[in-house]
Design a protein around this motif. Structure first.
Motif, PDB file in Angstrom:
ATOM      1  N   MET A  36       0.841  -1.188   0.000  1.00  0.00           N
ATOM      2  CA  MET A  36       0.000   0.000   0.000  1.00  0.00           C
ATOM      3  C   MET A  36       0.885   1.249   0.000  1.00  0.00           C
ATOM      4  SD  MET A  36      -1.223   0.528   3.948  1.00  0.00           S
ATOM      5  CE  MET A  36      -0.006   0.929   5.206  1.00  0.00           C
ATOM      6  N   ARG A  37       0.294   2.387  -0.391  1.00  0.00           N
ATOM      7  CA  ARG A  37       1.016   3.647  -0.414  1.00  0.00           C
ATOM      8  C   ARG A  37       0.919   4.321   0.958  1.00  0.00           C
ATOM      9  NH1 ARG A  37      -1.631   7.143  -3.133  1.00  0.00           N
ATOM     10  NH2 ARG A  37       0.053   8.521  -3.814  1.00  0.00           N
ATOM     11  N   ALA A  38       2.037   4.911   1.365  1.00  0.00           N
ATOM     12  CA  ALA A  38       2.072   5.654   2.616  1.00  0.00           C
ATOM     13  C   ALA A  38       3.116   6.755   2.487  1.00  0.00           C
ATOM     14  CB  ALA A  38       2.412   4.740   3.791  1.00  0.00           C
ATOM     15  N   VAL A  39       3.001   7.753   3.338  1.00  0.00           N
ATOM     16  CA  VAL A  39       3.984   8.824   3.414  1.00  0.00           C
ATOM     17  C   VAL A  39       4.895   8.520   4.598  1.00  0.00           C
ATOM     18  CG1 VAL A  39       4.346  11.274   3.872  1.00  0.00           C
ATOM     19  CG2 VAL A  39       2.468  10.540   2.385  1.00  0.00           C
ATOM     20  N   THR A  40       6.198   8.514   4.357  1.00  0.00           N
ATOM     21  CA  THR A  40       7.152   8.271   5.436  1.00  0.00           C
ATOM     22  C   THR A  40       8.096   9.460   5.574  1.00  0.00           C
ATOM     23  OG1 THR A  40       8.681   7.116   3.942  1.00  0.00           O
ATOM     24  CG2 THR A  40       7.070   5.766   5.132  1.00  0.00           C
ATOM     25  N   ILE A  41       8.605   9.624   6.784  1.00  0.00           N
ATOM     26  CA  ILE A  41       9.598  10.670   7.043  1.00  0.00           C
ATOM     27  C   ILE A  41      10.980  10.037   6.858  1.00  0.00           C
ATOM     28  CG2 ILE A  41      10.557  12.257   8.754  1.00  0.00           C
ATOM     29  CD1 ILE A  41       7.782  12.343  10.060  1.00  0.00           C
ATOM     30  N   GLU A  42      11.627  10.408   5.772  1.00  0.00           N
ATOM     31  CA  GLU A  42      12.963   9.881   5.496  1.00  0.00           C
ATOM     32  C   GLU A  42      14.051  10.792   6.050  1.00  0.00           C
ATOM     33  OE1 GLU A  42      13.279   6.805   4.165  1.00  0.00           O
ATOM     34  OE2 GLU A  42      11.101   6.900   4.411  1.00  0.00           O
ATOM     35  N   ARG A  43      13.672  12.041   6.344  1.00  0.00           N
ATOM     36  CA  ARG A  43      14.605  12.998   6.943  1.00  0.00           C
ATOM     37  C   ARG A  43      13.791  13.990   7.756  1.00  0.00           C
ATOM     38  NH1 ARG A  43      15.829  15.134   2.764  1.00  0.00           N
ATOM     39  NH2 ARG A  43      14.797  17.165   2.956  1.00  0.00           N
ATOM     40  N   PHE A  44      14.114  14.132   9.034  1.00  0.00           N
ATOM     41  CA  PHE A  44      13.417  15.099   9.868  1.00  0.00           C
ATOM     42  C   PHE A  44      13.877  16.509   9.500  1.00  0.00           C
ATOM     43  CE2 PHE A  44      13.142  11.232  12.462  1.00  0.00           C
ATOM     44  CZ  PHE A  44      11.780  11.220  12.733  1.00  0.00           C
ATOM     45  N   GLY A  45      12.917  17.434   9.543  1.00  0.00           N
ATOM     46  CA  GLY A  45      13.238  18.818   9.188  1.00  0.00           C
ATOM     47  C   GLY A  45      12.129  19.424   8.359  1.00  0.00           C
ATOM     48  N   ASP A  46      12.484  19.948   7.187  1.00  0.00           N
ATOM     49  CA  ASP A  46      11.480  20.600   6.348  1.00  0.00           C
ATOM     50  C   ASP A  46      10.623  19.544   5.633  1.00  0.00           C
ATOM     51  OD1 ASP A  46      12.442  20.111   3.455  1.00  0.00           O
ATOM     52  OD2 ASP A  46      14.237  20.946   4.389  1.00  0.00           O
TER      53      ASP A  46
ATOM     54  N   VAL B  67       8.308  11.454   1.982  1.00  0.00           N
ATOM     55  CA  VAL B  67       8.203  10.857   0.652  1.00  0.00           C
ATOM     56  C   VAL B  67       7.089   9.815   0.649  1.00  0.00           C
ATOM     57  CG1 VAL B  67      10.654  11.223   0.170  1.00  0.00           C
ATOM     58  CG2 VAL B  67       9.903   9.055   1.147  1.00  0.00           C
ATOM     59  N   VAL B  68       6.521   9.595  -0.520  1.00  0.00           N
ATOM     60  CA  VAL B  68       5.511   8.551  -0.700  1.00  0.00           C
ATOM     61  C   VAL B  68       6.222   7.261  -1.080  1.00  0.00           C
ATOM     62  CG1 VAL B  68       3.447   7.840  -1.960  1.00  0.00           C
ATOM     63  CG2 VAL B  68       3.819  10.259  -1.439  1.00  0.00           C
ATOM     64  N   THR B  69       5.878   6.180  -0.401  1.00  0.00           N
ATOM     65  CA  THR B  69       6.543   4.913  -0.648  1.00  0.00           C
ATOM     66  C   THR B  69       5.555   3.768  -0.506  1.00  0.00           C
ATOM     67  OG1 THR B  69       8.468   3.571  -0.010  1.00  0.00           O
ATOM     68  CG2 THR B  69       7.225   4.622   1.759  1.00  0.00           C
ATOM     69  N   ASP B  70       5.947   2.590  -0.938  1.00  0.00           N
ATOM     70  CA  ASP B  70       5.145   1.386  -0.746  1.00  0.00           C
ATOM     71  C   ASP B  70       5.586   0.698   0.533  1.00  0.00           C
ATOM     72  OD1 ASP B  70       3.524   1.538  -3.036  1.00  0.00           O
ATOM     73  OD2 ASP B  70       5.125   0.732  -4.283  1.00  0.00           O
ATOM     74  N   VAL B  71       4.630   0.367   1.371  1.00  0.00           N
ATOM     75  CA  VAL B  71       4.919  -0.311   2.643  1.00  0.00           C
ATOM     76  C   VAL B  71       3.961  -1.487   2.773  1.00  0.00           C
ATOM     77  CG1 VAL B  71       5.732   1.806   3.741  1.00  0.00           C
ATOM     78  CG2 VAL B  71       3.340   1.130   3.980  1.00  0.00           C
ATOM     79  N   PRO B  72       4.283  -2.457   3.622  1.00  0.00           N
ATOM     80  CA  PRO B  72       3.378  -3.600   3.796  1.00  0.00           C
ATOM     81  C   PRO B  72       2.045  -3.174   4.403  1.00  0.00           C
ATOM     82  CG  PRO B  72       5.582  -4.094   4.644  1.00  0.00           C
ATOM     83  CD  PRO B  72       5.553  -2.638   4.359  1.00  0.00           C
ATOM     84  N   VAL B  73       1.001  -3.873   4.016  1.00  0.00           N
ATOM     85  CA  VAL B  73      -0.317  -3.662   4.628  1.00  0.00           C
ATOM     86  C   VAL B  73      -0.241  -4.086   6.091  1.00  0.00           C
ATOM     87  CG1 VAL B  73      -2.725  -4.401   4.607  1.00  0.00           C
ATOM     88  CG2 VAL B  73      -1.531  -3.977   2.441  1.00  0.00           C
ATOM     89  N   PRO B  74      -0.731  -3.284   7.016  1.00  0.00           N
ATOM     90  CA  PRO B  74      -0.627  -3.649   8.439  1.00  0.00           C
ATOM     91  C   PRO B  74      -1.515  -4.829   8.803  1.00  0.00           C
ATOM     92  CG  PRO B  74      -1.976  -1.681   8.179  1.00  0.00           C
ATOM     93  CD  PRO B  74      -1.403  -1.981   6.824  1.00  0.00           C
ATOM     94  N   ASN B  75      -1.057  -5.599   9.750  1.00  0.00           N
ATOM     95  CA  ASN B  75      -1.845  -6.704  10.300  1.00  0.00           C
ATOM     96  C   ASN B  75      -2.266  -6.344  11.722  1.00  0.00           C
ATOM     97  OD1 ASN B  75      -1.675  -8.608   8.117  1.00  0.00           O
ATOM     98  ND2 ASN B  75       0.480  -8.920   8.673  1.00  0.00           N
ATOM     99  N   PRO B  76      -3.529  -6.508  12.070  1.00  0.00           N
ATOM    100  CA  PRO B  76      -3.971  -6.134  13.414  1.00  0.00           C
ATOM    101  C   PRO B  76      -3.491  -7.130  14.467  1.00  0.00           C
ATOM    102  CG  PRO B  76      -5.786  -7.132  12.209  1.00  0.00           C
ATOM    103  CD  PRO B  76      -4.644  -7.010  11.234  1.00  0.00           C
ATOM    104  N   GLY B  77      -2.935  -6.586  15.534  1.00  0.00           N
ATOM    105  CA  GLY B  77      -2.562  -7.411  16.663  1.00  0.00           C
ATOM    106  C   GLY B  77      -3.646  -7.362  17.727  1.00  0.00           C
ATOM    107  N   PRO B  78      -3.341  -7.798  18.929  1.00  0.00           N
ATOM    108  CA  PRO B  78      -4.333  -7.768  20.013  1.00  0.00           C
ATOM    109  C   PRO B  78      -4.866  -6.349  20.249  1.00  0.00           C
ATOM    110  CG  PRO B  78      -2.447  -9.092  20.641  1.00  0.00           C
ATOM    111  CD  PRO B  78      -2.076  -8.423  19.361  1.00  0.00           C
ATOM    112  N   GLY B  79      -6.178  -6.234  20.304  1.00  0.00           N
ATOM    113  CA  GLY B  79      -6.796  -4.949  20.581  1.00  0.00           C
ATOM    114  C   GLY B  79      -6.754  -3.957  19.435  1.00  0.00           C
ATOM    115  N   GLN B  80      -6.366  -4.410  18.243  1.00  0.00           N
ATOM    116  CA  GLN B  80      -6.214  -3.495  17.116  1.00  0.00           C
ATOM    117  C   GLN B  80      -7.202  -3.806  16.002  1.00  0.00           C
ATOM    118  OE1 GLN B  80      -2.013  -4.122  16.128  1.00  0.00           O
ATOM    119  NE2 GLN B  80      -1.527  -2.156  17.085  1.00  0.00           N
ATOM    120  N   LEU B  81      -7.384  -2.802  15.137  1.00  0.00           N
ATOM    121  CA  LEU B  81      -8.125  -3.011  13.894  1.00  0.00           C
ATOM    122  C   LEU B  81      -7.478  -2.220  12.775  1.00  0.00           C
ATOM    123  CD1 LEU B  81      -9.677  -0.134  14.096  1.00  0.00           C
ATOM    124  CD2 LEU B  81     -11.488  -1.448  15.184  1.00  0.00           C
TER     125      LEU B  81
END
Length: 319
Positions: free
Chosen positions: A1-11, A16-30
């Motif tokens: 899935m697409r997500a925005v990540t912080i590759e450098r703190f500051g301005d 950047v927009v990148t592809d990351v794994p789809v999250p899996n819900p753990g205990p107490g999550q959705l």
């Protein structure tokens, strides 16, 4: 899935927009398939790297609130959540096509409230509500909202007006913003230094300060006897180290300064108030003010606008 990540703190260019794994819900999550993502001041503070002690590292997905449809739940979570439209506080991880949330941080949405309105209002209005309560605001007292053009400030203006304030002052950066805040209930418009309206009260019973920074001490001086200033944000940075001297020098005025975080409110109380505020917004009694709606890929542009101080209300990202 697409997500925005912080590759450098500051301005903002460090996001950047990148592809990351789809999250899996753990205990107490959705997992929520996002329809809208709120862009808040806390996201900007995290992105700048000016907040410490929370273990934020590069690769972090910012974004503290989303609205959308639940697509998966943890094994211990009631499966009736699946398929429901919800608002959720995510802490981080919200700038994504799918986001994780703890079930205790999720509120079901009614058909009368859009996902865009929900993320404009869902965090900011409860902060404003409980900040006024933290200040022990009562009807017929005067209120000043410092930094009123953001979503917390707008909610504080409307809630103070709704609560019977004798006067509602605001600080903001332009005449145009002041006019819009008057439409929302402000009775006095001041510039960022707290001047510019000769008819404004010389002092206020309650000051809700969303700005912080080096000028905090000047606003302590605007407190009436027994006045209370509550700091709910620090977008301009930390107050001066010696700001307490202003309190002591006016000892006989019995002024006080406090901080407030929504984290200190028990979840049942927080959710009950949020549901009431959502209902009021659905009835048109309170307003979710949307500055702009941008695609997820323009998150950096949203942050540039926040850094430039041009946002009135809240910017919302959509996938």
């Amino acid at each position: 899935m697409r997500a925005v990540t912080i590759e450098r703190f500051g301005d903002p260019s460090g996001m950047v927009v990148t592809d990351v794994p789809v999250p899996n819900p753990g205990p107490g999550q959705l997992v929520i398939e996002t329809e809208a993502m709120g862009v808040g001041g806390v996201d900007a503070v995290i992105r700048r790297g000016t907040i410490s002690g929370y273990g934020f590292t590069t690769g972090l997905i910012p974004g503290s609130e989303v609205a959308g449809t639940v697509t998966a739940v943890g094994a211990d979570v009631d499966h009736s959540w699946t398929g429901r439209r919800v608002w959720a506080f995510t802490r981080t991880g919200g700038y994504a096509e799918q986001a994780l949330a703890q079930v205790g941080d999720v509120v079901a949405l009614t058909d009368g409230l859009s996902s865009i309105d929900a993320v404009t209002f869902g965090s900011s209005a409860p902060v404003a509500h409980f900040a006024l309560a933290h200040a022990h605001f009562t009807s017929a007292e005067s209120v000043l909202v410092r930094g009123a053009a953001g979503s917390i400030g707008i909610a504080a203006v409307e809630l103070a007006t709704r609560g019977g304030a004798s006067a509602v002052g605001v600080t903001t950066s332009s005449v145009q913003r002041g006019d819009r805040l008057r439409d929302l209930g402000a009775t006095h418009v001041l510039d960022r230094a707290g001047s510019g309206d000769p008819d404004a009260p010389a002092s206020f019973d309650v000051i809700i300060d969303i700005v912080g920074g080096p000028d905090t001490s000047e606003f302590i001086d605007r407190l009436a006897p027994n006045g209370r200033l509550v700091v709910v944000g620090a977008v301009a940075g930390m107050p001066p180290a010696d700001f307490g001297k202003r309190l002591i020098s006016a000892f006989q005025q019995s002024r006080s300064v406090a901080t407030f975080s929504l984290d200190t409110i028990p979840t049942p109380a927080r959710d009950a108030v949020r549901a009431e505020l959502f209902a009021a917004a659905g009835r048109g009694e309170l307003h979710a003010v949307v500055h702009d709606i941008l695609p997820l890929g323009q998150a950096a542009e949203a942050h540039r606008q926040m850094d430039a101080g041009t946002v009135f209300g809240r910017i919302v990202l959509v996938p």
